[in-house]
Scaffold this motif. Sequence first.
Motif, mmCIF file in Angstrom:
data_model
loop_
_atom_site.group_PDB
_atom_site.id
_atom_site.type_symbol
_atom_site.label_atom_id
_atom_site.label_comp_id
_atom_site.label_asym_id
_atom_site.label_seq_id
_atom_site.Cartn_x
_atom_site.Cartn_y
_atom_site.Cartn_z
ATOM 1 N N SER A 166 0.847 -1.192 0.000
ATOM 2 C CA SER A 166 0.000 0.000 0.000
ATOM 3 C C SER A 166 0.881 1.239 0.000
ATOM 4 O O SER A 166 2.047 1.195 0.411
ATOM 5 N N GLY B 37 -2.982 1.887 4.343
ATOM 6 C CA GLY B 37 -3.754 2.327 3.200
ATOM 7 C C GLY B 37 -4.356 1.196 2.396
ATOM 8 O O GLY B 37 -4.104 0.015 2.635
ATOM 9 N N ARG B 38 -5.142 1.571 1.397
ATOM 10 C CA ARG B 38 -5.761 0.612 0.487
ATOM 11 C C ARG B 38 -4.692 -0.044 -0.376
ATOM 12 O O ARG B 38 -3.713 0.595 -0.755
ATOM 13 N N ALA C 220 -2.355 -1.180 -3.140
ATOM 14 C CA ALA C 220 -1.969 -0.698 -4.465
ATOM 15 C C ALA C 220 -1.610 -1.864 -5.372
ATOM 16 O O ALA C 220 -1.683 -1.751 -6.605
ATOM 17 N N HIS D 22 -4.475 6.290 -4.523
ATOM 18 C CA HIS D 22 -3.697 5.297 -3.781
ATOM 19 C C HIS D 22 -2.487 4.778 -4.568
ATOM 20 O O HIS D 22 -1.763 3.915 -4.068
#
Length: 271
Positions: A184, A189-190, A192, A248
């Motif tokens: 991420s 985070g989301r 990647a 992202h």
Amino acid sequence: MDINTITEIVTRPEGHAKTDWRDGDAWLGGGTWIYSEPQPALRRLVDLDGFGWTPLELTEDALVVAATCKIRELHDFEPPAGWAASGLIRQCCDALLGSFKIWNMATVGGNMCLALPAGPMTSLAASLDGTCVIWTLEGAERRVRAVEFVVGDRRTALARGELLRAIELPVSSFLARSAFRQVSLTPRGRSAALLVGLAYDDGRFVLTITASTKRPVRLAFDAAPSAEALTDAIGQAIPADLYHDDIHGLPAWRRHLTFHLAEEIRQELVA
């Protein structure tokens, strides 16, 4: 969030997904997305909990995951001994970064139907060569390979009013050795890029690429490929416009991650 356009909630839907479907209807699973932002087009919700589906069922050939199975329920599943790839279940669940409230309400089917490129339940189902069981408005049933269920960013293979009933994950895939990589942009985070590799006892090698691409990409080889062969296969399977582009991660960075993580997985499974 309150949705003040809703005028009716169907809590006990009838039969084989037969509903007097009309514009403004939506299936309601855990509701973690529906209630997260305004839904001005919605008028009626059909609550899937009314079907009373068993969250997880283990048959001789497959682990059947109901669309209404909560992320927490899937995460806590205790696999049989000998399932070498069973760790993928918790690894993909952990990739869904959210509070305990999200984990206890969000559903496997909801995560897949939302069709975000970073959806980890899509990653799990596609990498294990799962099959999506879909109910049609006519009361029939059809099946779609999980790798073909998400067709693009926020787009699925579902037709109007169709319902994802369950995901069948074959036991044979769980018997393979697995390797998992997820990156991420930020620590929490989301995704990647999320890649999964499987190495079968008969020599087959399968790499599934998600999150970095708008839809899942699954590459299968009869034997473990060389680094050059794997690089060539990825390059041919993923054109430049298939890499996802959002806050992202930029496409060029996601492409770099894809090749880098793929080689890490190849080396791990070959070793």
